[in-house]
Design an enzyme around this catalytic site. Structure first.
Site, PDB file in Angstrom:
ATOM      1  N   ARG A  49       7.309   4.087   0.635  1.00 15.36           N
ATOM      2  CA  ARG A  49       6.264   5.085   0.869  1.00 15.36           C
ATOM      3  C   ARG A  49       6.840   6.506   0.834  1.00 15.36           C
ATOM      4  O   ARG A  49       6.186   7.426   0.329  1.00 15.36           O
ATOM      5  CB  ARG A  49       5.579   4.802   2.212  1.00 15.36           C
ATOM      6  CG  ARG A  49       4.447   5.756   2.525  1.00 15.36           C
ATOM      7  CD  ARG A  49       3.539   5.221   3.648  1.00 15.36           C
ATOM      8  NE  ARG A  49       2.653   6.265   4.111  1.00 15.36           N
ATOM      9  CZ  ARG A  49       2.795   6.900   5.295  1.00 15.36           C
ATOM     10  NH1 ARG A  49       3.768   6.582   6.133  1.00 15.36           N
ATOM     11  NH2 ARG A  49       1.955   7.862   5.619  1.00 15.36           N
ATOM     12  N   HIS A  81       5.439   9.299  -1.693  1.00 19.27           N
ATOM     13  CA  HIS A  81       4.848  10.556  -1.223  1.00 19.27           C
ATOM     14  C   HIS A  81       5.674  11.777  -1.648  1.00 19.27           C
ATOM     15  O   HIS A  81       5.133  12.864  -1.806  1.00 19.27           O
ATOM     16  CB  HIS A  81       4.646  10.535   0.296  1.00 19.27           C
ATOM     17  CG  HIS A  81       3.431   9.776   0.709  1.00 19.27           C
ATOM     18  ND1 HIS A  81       2.750  10.005   1.875  1.00 19.27           N
ATOM     19  CD2 HIS A  81       2.751   8.782   0.093  1.00 19.27           C
ATOM     20  CE1 HIS A  81       1.724   9.185   1.966  1.00 19.27           C
ATOM     21  NE2 HIS A  81       1.705   8.417   0.908  1.00 19.27           N
ATOM     22  N   TRP A 132      -1.217  -5.917   4.932  1.00 24.82           N
ATOM     23  CA  TRP A 132      -2.122  -6.397   3.881  1.00 24.82           C
ATOM     24  C   TRP A 132      -2.005  -7.905   3.667  1.00 24.82           C
ATOM     25  O   TRP A 132      -2.870  -8.516   3.043  1.00 24.82           O
ATOM     26  CB  TRP A 132      -1.822  -5.674   2.564  1.00 24.82           C
ATOM     27  CG  TRP A 132      -2.304  -4.254   2.498  1.00 24.82           C
ATOM     28  CD1 TRP A 132      -3.527  -3.840   2.033  1.00 24.82           C
ATOM     29  CD2 TRP A 132      -1.607  -3.054   2.889  1.00 24.82           C
ATOM     30  NE1 TRP A 132      -3.622  -2.470   2.118  1.00 24.82           N
ATOM     31  CE2 TRP A 132      -2.466  -1.962   2.635  1.00 24.82           C
ATOM     32  CE3 TRP A 132      -0.344  -2.806   3.428  1.00 24.82           C
ATOM     33  CZ2 TRP A 132      -2.097  -0.639   2.896  1.00 24.82           C
ATOM     34  CZ3 TRP A 132       0.017  -1.496   3.692  1.00 24.82           C
ATOM     35  CH2 TRP A 132      -0.846  -0.421   3.426  1.00 24.82           C
TER      36      TRP A 132
HETATM   37 FE1  DDH Z   1      -0.027   3.483   0.310  1.00 27.25          FE
HETATM   38  N1  DDH Z   1      -0.759   3.686   2.205  1.00 27.25           N
HETATM   39  N2  DDH Z   1      -1.705   4.344  -0.455  1.00 27.25           N
HETATM   40  N3  DDH Z   1       0.744   3.347  -1.566  1.00 27.25           N
HETATM   41  N4  DDH Z   1       1.647   2.661   1.105  1.00 27.25           N
HETATM   42  C1  DDH Z   1      -0.164   3.268   3.357  1.00 27.25           C
HETATM   43  C2  DDH Z   1       1.011   2.550   3.471  1.00 27.25           C
HETATM   44  C3  DDH Z   1       1.840   2.262   2.391  1.00 27.25           C
HETATM   45  C4  DDH Z   1      -2.785   4.791   0.265  1.00 27.25           C
HETATM   46  C5  DDH Z   1      -2.860   4.883   1.659  1.00 27.25           C
HETATM   47  C6  DDH Z   1      -1.928   4.336   2.523  1.00 27.25           C
HETATM   48  C7  DDH Z   1       0.126   3.741  -2.717  1.00 27.25           C
HETATM   49  C8  DDH Z   1      -1.218   4.109  -2.830  1.00 27.25           C
HETATM   50  C9  DDH Z   1      -2.052   4.399  -1.784  1.00 27.25           C
HETATM   51  C10 DDH Z   1       2.728   2.215   0.358  1.00 27.25           C
HETATM   52  C11 DDH Z   1       2.962   2.449  -0.980  1.00 27.25           C
HETATM   53  C12 DDH Z   1       2.031   3.001  -1.872  1.00 27.25           C
HETATM   54  C13 DDH Z   1      -0.972   3.676   4.465  1.00 27.25           C
HETATM   55  C14 DDH Z   1      -0.650   3.398   5.924  1.00 27.25           C
HETATM   56  C15 DDH Z   1      -2.064   4.327   3.957  1.00 27.25           C
HETATM   57  C16 DDH Z   1      -3.205   4.929   4.749  1.00 27.25           C
HETATM   58  C17 DDH Z   1       0.347   4.413   6.468  1.00 27.25           C
HETATM   59  C18 DDH Z   1       0.710   4.117   7.902  1.00 27.25           C
HETATM   60  O1  DDH Z   1      -0.207   4.098   8.749  1.00 27.25           O
HETATM   61  O2  DDH Z   1       1.909   3.882   8.181  1.00 27.25           O
HETATM   62  C19 DDH Z   1      -3.865   5.147  -0.640  1.00 27.25           C
HETATM   63  C20 DDH Z   1      -5.205   5.707  -0.225  1.00 27.25           C
HETATM   64  C21 DDH Z   1      -3.421   4.870  -1.907  1.00 27.25           C
HETATM   65  C22 DDH Z   1      -4.199   4.984  -3.179  1.00 27.25           C
HETATM   66  O3  DDH Z   1      -5.297   5.639  -3.171  1.00 27.25           O
HETATM   67  C23 DDH Z   1      -3.955   4.359  -4.270  1.00 27.25           C
HETATM   68  C24 DDH Z   1       1.051   3.708  -3.800  1.00 27.25           C
HETATM   69  C25 DDH Z   1       0.725   4.129  -5.236  1.00 27.25           C
HETATM   70  C26 DDH Z   1       2.251   3.250  -3.289  1.00 27.25           C
HETATM   71  C27 DDH Z   1       3.569   3.050  -3.986  1.00 27.25           C
HETATM   72  O4  DDH Z   1       4.567   2.905  -3.375  1.00 27.25           O
HETATM   73  C28 DDH Z   1       3.664   3.028  -5.450  1.00 27.25           C
HETATM   74  C29 DDH Z   1       3.614   1.456   1.222  1.00 27.25           C
HETATM   75  C30 DDH Z   1       4.886   0.739   0.795  1.00 27.25           C
HETATM   76  C31 DDH Z   1       3.052   1.477   2.502  1.00 27.25           C
HETATM   77  C32 DDH Z   1       3.582   0.796   3.772  1.00 27.25           C
HETATM   78  C33 DDH Z   1       4.376   1.782   4.593  1.00 27.25           C
HETATM   79  C34 DDH Z   1       4.922   1.195   5.876  1.00 27.25           C
HETATM   80  O5  DDH Z   1       5.437   1.994   6.687  1.00 27.25           O
HETATM   81  O6  DDH Z   1       4.868  -0.008   6.105  1.00 27.25           O
END
Ligand code: DDH
Length: 285
Positions: A43, A47, A186
């Site tokens: 993540r 970001h 998930w």
């Molecule tokens: Fe995500 N994401 N993401 N995400 N994401 C969250 C957690 C993680 C969205 C929202 C959230 C991608 C796309 C999207 C990961 C990877 C990727 C969380 C929760 C939210 C909210 C955060 C928290 O509470 O800790 C949304 C909206 C989108 C979208 O619109 C497509 C993408 C493209 C990626 C990537 O890596 C390519 C990962 C891994 C997490 C889990 C993090 C954790 O600490 O566990």
């Protein structure tokens, strides 16, 4: 006498295979979340990169600006200090690596070591100052649907297939009420990189979660797993759903497409030195 202004650029003084191994050594921690920093490393890499705007050619991982309070403080980045703090000793150990390279490489290590595909990666990003931070609002809002998701990812230069492949990263990790307000993983194996985001999305009945928190879904059967409103867009939107069905049925196709799209994400807006080599790191185990 002879003198030269030439100096070796810092990025060339780093042994990236060694950094890879040391990041891998930081993944496991039984006291953190589900036992791994891998998901939050992925993540962080996403970001750091997902702020890119192809029109103005601003944002992206180059600059490592996500470490500055001005950008770290964006609501979407809540909780990423856990990843940055975990990686900080490596910046001390390898002073010549840029934060921008360290954070993106951490994403690659996590994907590979949690069982995902090999992701091509290049070094050479340079760190920039707080003045180079992007404005808030460039990352997706989880409470919105397909139109918003497309606006955000088309701005970076991705198409529907690439967007659908990238969101498969939601096989990893979980939502934290203290960070995003949402709650839960998930699927049942949040520290393994799988195609379960797609299989769970299609195979479960998703119902609104009954709680005081933000609107989200839980699986009707166990109530243990979650989907964000933005995740549900990939089931409802027929164009996205084509790819969801493909990746649910074919894990190899998902791995191949994810590896390409994730490598592209980590390079958005980066001006690499011409002689920067492409690494394909060997997964450790
Ligand atoms: Fe995500 N994401 N993401 N995400 N994401 C969250 C957690 C993680 C969205 C929202 C959230 C991608 C796309 C999207 C990961 C990877 C990727 C969380 C929760 C939210 C909210 C955060 C928290 O509470 O800790 C949304 C909206 C989108 C979208 O619109 C497509 C993408 C493209 C990626 C990537 O890596 C390519 C990962 C891994 C997490 C889990 C993090 C954790 O600490 O566990």
């Amino acid at each position: 006498y002879f003198y030269s202004n030439e100096t070796t650029p810092s990025w060339k003084k780093v042994n990236y295979n060694s950094v890879y191994k040391d990041i891998a050594g930081l993944l496991e921690d039984e006291d953190y979340d589900d036992g791994s920093y891998g998901p939050v490393f992925v993540r962080l890499a996403w970001h750091a990169s997902g702020t890119y705007d192809k029109k103005t050619r601003t944002g992206g991982s180059d600059g490592g600006t996500i470490r500055h309070p001005a950008e770290a403080g964006h609501g979407a980045n809540n909780g990423l200090e856990h990843a940055r703090d975990r990686l900080e000793p490596l910046k001390k150990q390898y002073p010549n690596i840029s934060y921008a390279d360290l954070y993106t490489l951490a994403g690659v290590v996590a994907v590979q070591e949690l069982g995902g595909p090999t992701v091509r990666w290049r070094p050479g990003r340079e760190d920039k100052t707080e003045a180079d931070c992007t404005p808030d609002g460039r990352l997706p809002d989880a409470s919105q649907g397909a139109d918003h998701v497309r606006d955000i990812f088309y701005r970076m230069g991705f198409n529907d297939q690439e967007i659908a492949a990238l969101v498969g990263a939601h096989a990893l990790g979980r939502c934290h009420t203290s960070r995003s307000g949402f709650e839960g993983p998930w699927n049942a194996s949040p520290t393994s990189f799988t195609n379960f985001f797609y299989t769970e999305l299609l195979n479960n009945t998703w119902v609104p979660k009954k709680w005081n928190g933000p609107f989200q879904y839980v699986d009707k059967q166990s109530g243990q797993f979650m989907m964000l409103p933005a995740d549900m867009a990939f089931k409802k939107d027929s164009e996205f759903r084509k790819y969801v069905e493909k990746y649910a049925a074919d894990q190899d196709a998902f791995f191949e497409d994810f590896a390409k799209a994730f490598a592209k994400l980590l390079e958005l807006g980066v001006k690499f030195p011409e002689d920067a080599p492409v690494y394909e790191f060997k997964t450790l185990e």
